[in-house]
Design an enzyme around this catalytic site. Structure first.
Site: not given
Ligand code: GRF
Length: 209
Positions: A15-17, A68, A94-95, A110, A112, A177
């Site tokens: 959870g750093s972002n 899902r 999770r997708i 998101n 990446h 990031e």
């Protein structure tokens, strides 16, 4: 000033972002308010930080669902319950179901750790090293049903050194990031509101720093 956009953050781990988004949102002129942090894992370290900041948290495990789709329906119900207007994925592993991803198109970002469309998926830093690229970086992008494929919102580049391992490259990328996610969220919200003032700030995030 207009009302702040209600943002929920989805995590699966460190959870750093997430932390950088929570810190940024404390500024009075920041256009987002973090209204909840969701994790699909009860042991996600980021949950403790969010709780300590007085932010609502929720954990739902996919293990309690047989598909899902049904897991994503429960996640969606939680997000609606919080009044979520925009989702930020931050190390969420999770997708999504197609229905969930479709519903939140244009309302989900998101981050990446590569310059997409290069190196989507997992083992991203090793992919960059194996390809022998001399520059990599980070991308904040809109989320669409196809994995790591939505339009970029903001990117930042870092050098790849001959001496790099996946770990040293990951650490260099993580620093940028943390710079671009709060800025991208701000810029994204302001652009949606037809306020283009954030665009100029992008120019300050170009390697080398
Ligand atoms: C980051 O490198 C992010 O780009 C990727 O997963 C990692 C999450 O790190 N999607 P953290 O949980 O934000 O510290």
């Amino acid at each position: 000033m207009s009302a702040k956009t209600k943002v929920a953050i989805l995590i699966s781990g460190r959870g750093s972002n997430m932390r950088t988004l929570i810190q940024a949102a404390k500024q009075t002129d920041y256009p987002a308010e973090i209204i909840g942090v969701f994790s699909n894992r009860a042991d996600a370290a980021g949950l403790e930080f969010a709780k300590a900041e007085g932010i609502a948290t929720a954990v739902i495990s996919q293990k309690d669902f047989d598909s899902r789709e049904s897991f994503c329906e429960a996640l969606d119900a939680q997000l609606e319950d919080w009044g979520t207007e925009l989702i930020c994925l931050a190390g969420y592993m999770r997708i999504h179901s197609d229905a969930f991803a479709q519903k939140w198109i244009g309302k989900m970002l998101n981050i990446h750790p590569s310059l997409l469309p290069s190196f989507p998926g997992l083992h991203v830093h090793q992919q960059a090293l194996d390809a022998g690229v001399k520059i990599s970086g980070a991308t904040v992008h809109e989320v669409i049903p196809e994995l790591d494929a939505g339009p970029p919102v903001l990117q930042a580049a870092v050098p790849v050194l001959d001496s790099d391992t996946a770990e040293t490259l990951a650490a260099r990328i993580l620093k940028v990031e943390h710079q671009i996610y709060p800025l991208a969220l701000k810029q994204y919200i302001e652009k949606r509101g037809n306020n283009d003032t954030a665009a100029a700030e992008q120019a300050s995030l170009i390697w080398p720093q």
